[in-house]
Write an enzyme that holds these catalytic residues in place. Structure first.
Site, PDB file in Angstrom:
ATOM      1  N   LYS A   1       0.799  -1.226   0.000  1.00  0.00           N
ATOM      2  CA  LYS A   1       0.000   0.000   0.000  1.00  0.00           C
ATOM      3  C   LYS A   1       0.837   1.285   0.000  1.00  0.00           C
ATOM      4  CE  LYS A   1      -4.485  -1.009   0.111  1.00  0.00           C
ATOM      5  NZ  LYS A   1      -5.498  -0.381  -0.763  1.00  0.00           N
TER       6      LYS A   1
ATOM      7  N   SER B   1       0.508  -9.962  -0.732  1.00  0.00           N
ATOM      8  CA  SER B   1       0.326  -8.518  -0.652  1.00  0.00           C
ATOM      9  C   SER B   1       0.452  -7.920   0.743  1.00  0.00           C
ATOM     10  CB  SER B   1      -1.044  -8.144  -1.228  1.00  0.00           C
ATOM     11  OG  SER B   1      -2.073  -8.800  -0.506  1.00  0.00           O
TER      12      SER B   1
END
Length: 665
Positions: free
Chosen positions: A213, A467
């Site tokens: 992110k 992720s």
């Protein structure tokens, strides 16, 4: 843009990374966008091609472009790139958030230049309205591709959204490496051997904030004018985006306010505070936190940093795809990407489909949080009525406007996976690398494994993006319980036995050499038959089928409850509680983990209605999963629904669940 050179037959792309200069990396020229291509043409085998064409005849007949070619856009590539990177306040620059005002999530469309924007009021749908077998590449329908006949690679100048060249150029020149590392691409040897493929892991869980992110957040913030940064930024997030914005603000020396729901675990908001951001806890849900953040952004002149629906955020995430193309030079079948709002998969697809158009870009979503698959299926963004919270990092009710625009043209489909499969992949990752991923971080592993098995892939190279690794420790209990079920190495069964001496012994004989991992039984003198709920460890599907057949041959009726979440979460702990209660409703509520929640719940229903059953199961920050029995007459149903809706907690009725009928009624 001198670094972006044009050579006949080849595209020479600059290679950026931490500590590296603009090295040239040659890639084959992309295929022409005029080439007729569909999901079928990109299936992994000839048999699969026939199968996919049969499943998607409308798309095959339309001759849809694969979205991979840049075509004539390269003719003016240098000018386009230079214009895009300039600081002038053009329509494109405004769409990308370069102005002093807070960035818009979706710029308006010029009259007559492009299709109308989605209606403000989105269609509401249930997650159950689109379900298909795990591993199947779905979500694509005749409605998926834009109906106006215009590819994003041939966007007219009057269409005020970034073009294909904009995304390519800006991804190549992104400044994400001021804060991010070029994450390693590692082979997963055990998974590769088990599946018969080259299974690669793109380790975004090794980033400084343990998630990808920070790439998108920093890329957007680093491109804001200095006077805008001086006024500060603000975002709403309960997880990885918050840490990404906080770290970016620390690096850029600007003030950041992070608005988080009051239900956010202390470990998460303290991690954000340690990065220097100001944390504000508001509301029970993300929607309330976001509303407060946007209101405060207006009042204080701060720039709101969205988690996914902004072109520069998307371009920052696209650097993951750029690195994969550079790191894996050989043939590559597919890249599997976890999907929440769509920022990561949109960025990867926007880059990879231009330089490696033959590579499939496949999204992976939980079956109870399939907003992108449903949006693609309907050909427009939709809103989920309810969303599963186990993989909280991708628990999004509505995908982004810009992310959807890209995904509907570029990605090859979406694989859906169960909660059990996600847990199994968390265990797989631990056994491979001794790393523990969060549920959303393991999503792509689960999808890639299911896809490889469904289509019988052999010898191909696939990449799964790990992720994130911001796992709450208290979630591990549920993960360990469900991991073997997800691997199909454990089955949950219910068998009906005669309530006579010797039947239990005969039951154990019929189980045979299969290992029993859990067993629950309670004698009931009023019943002629007893119900046994148990779990068994199995190595193959044949082993389980044979055992069930042995039970049936002795008229020991057996039901497989392995895929029934109600049985696994609640009823396995309530065996022996069978009874007939008049006018009993059975509901599952998700209660936020915070002081006072239980009393608020009880105040809503008690003493108005009698509570007949209550089983509470914590799921960490995702909230508590509570099974409740309540006596409500038919005349009172309207009043009950109104009270439940006003309470504001997600709930569902379970009276028709076969496990409830079998075990509790």
């Amino acid at each position: 843009m001198a670094a972006l050179q044009l050579v006949k037959g080849w595209v020479v792309l600059p290679t950026y990374g931490p500590g590296s200069s603009a090295q040239a990396a040659a890639a084959p020229a992309p295929a022409s966008s005029a080439t007729s291509c569909c999901l079928a043409a990109r299936s992994p085998s000839e048999s699969a091609k026939r199968r996919c064409c049969h499943r998607h005849p409308p798309r095959c007949s339309q001759g849809v472009s694969n979205g991979g070619g840049i075509g004539g856009k390269f003719a003016s590539s240098a000018a386009a790139a230079a214009s895009f990177l300039s600081a002038s306040t053009t329509a494109d620059a405004h769409a990308l958030g370069d102005t002093a005002a807070p960035p818009q999530t979706g710029p308006s469309v010029s009259s007559g230049a492009a299709p109308p924007a989605d209606d403000v009021k989105l269609k509401k749908v249930t997650t159950d309205s689109l379900q298909y077998e795990s591993g199947y590449l779905g979500g694509i329908s005749a409605k998926t591709r834009p109906s106006w006949g215009m590819s994003w690679t041939s966007t007219p100048p009057s269409y005020d959204k970034p073009s294909a060249m904009d995304y390519l150029a800006h991804t190549l020149t992104s400044r994400v490496y001021d804060v991010a590392i070029e994450s390693p691409l590692q082979i997963a040897s055990k998974l590769s051997e088990r599946l018969g493929v080259q299974f690669w892991l793109k380790r975004e869980d090794l980033q400084p904030v343990f998630s990808f992110k920070l790439r998108g957040a920093y890329n957007m913030m680093a491109n804001l004018p200095s006077e805008t940064l001086e006024r500060g930024v603000i975002c709403s997030s309960a997880g990885n985006h918050a840490q990404g914005v906080a770290l970016a603000a620390q690096k850029l020396g600007c003030n950041a306010v992070i608005v988080m729901p009051v239900t956010t675990p202390e470990i998460k908001w303290k991690s954000v505070e340690k990065l220097g951001a100001t944390v504000v806890l508001v509301g029970d849900s993300y929607d309330e936190a976001q509303s407060h953040a946007k209101q405060r952004a207006e009042q204080e002149g701060r720039t709101f940093i969205p988690p996914f629906d902004n072109p520069k955020v998307i371009m920052g995430q696209g650097t993951v795809g750029m690195e994969i193309v550079r790191q894996l030079r050989g043939p590559l079948h597919a890249i599997f990407v976890p999907v929440g709002g769509g920022g990561l998969i949109a960025g990867i697809a926007a880059y990879v489909k231009q330089v490696r158009p033959e590579v499939k870009i496949i999204g992976v979503e939980p079956s109870d949080a399939n907003a992108m698959a449903l949006s693609l299926h309907h050909g427009q963004r939709v809103m989920l009525e309810q969303v599963g919270g186990f993989a909280d990092g991708v628990a999004v009710k509505v995908v982004g406007e810009e992310t959807f625009r890209l995904c509907r043209e570029l990605i090859d489909g979406v694989v859906l996976v169960s909660r059990d499969a996600i847990c199994a992949s968390i265990k797989d990752m631990f056994e491979e690398k001794r790393s523990i991923l969060e549920p959303a971080g393991a999503l792509s592993l689960a999808g890639a494994e299911a896809y490889c098995k469904y289509y019988g892939l052999s010898g191909e190279a696939v990449v799964a993006i790990t992720s994130g690794a911001n796992m709450n420790f208290d979630r591990l209990r549920l993960v360990t319980e469900l991991a073997d079920v997800g691997r199909k190495q454990e089955a949950v069964l219910a068998t009906s036995l005669p309530e006579t001496p010797g039947s239990f012994k005969r039951f154990c004989q019929l189980v045979g050499l299969v290992n029993i991992t859990e067993f629950k039984y309670r004698y009931d003198a009023s019943k002629e038959k007893a119900l046994v709920l148990y779990s068994v460890g199995v190595h193959t599907a044949t082993e389980l089928t044979s055992m069930v057949s042995r039970m049936e041959s002795e008229e020991f009726q057996t039901v497989n409850l392995t895929d029934n979440d109600l049985a696994k979460d609640h009823l396995r702990h309530l065996v022996g509680g069978r009874t007939n209660v008049e006018n009993e409703l059975l509901c599952r509520f998700i209660l936020p983990e915070r002081p006072g929640t239980l009393m608020k719940f009880l105040d809503a229903f008690s003493p108005r209605w009698n509570i007949t059953l209550f089983h509470y199961r914590s799921q960490g920050e995702a909230g508590a999963n509570v099974l409740v029995g309540i006596q409500v007459t038919g005349e009172e149903m309207g009043e009950f629904r109104s009270q439940a809706n006003e309470l504001g907690y997600e709930y569902a009725f379970e009276m028709s669940n076969k496990a409830y009928q079998l075990l509790m009624h």
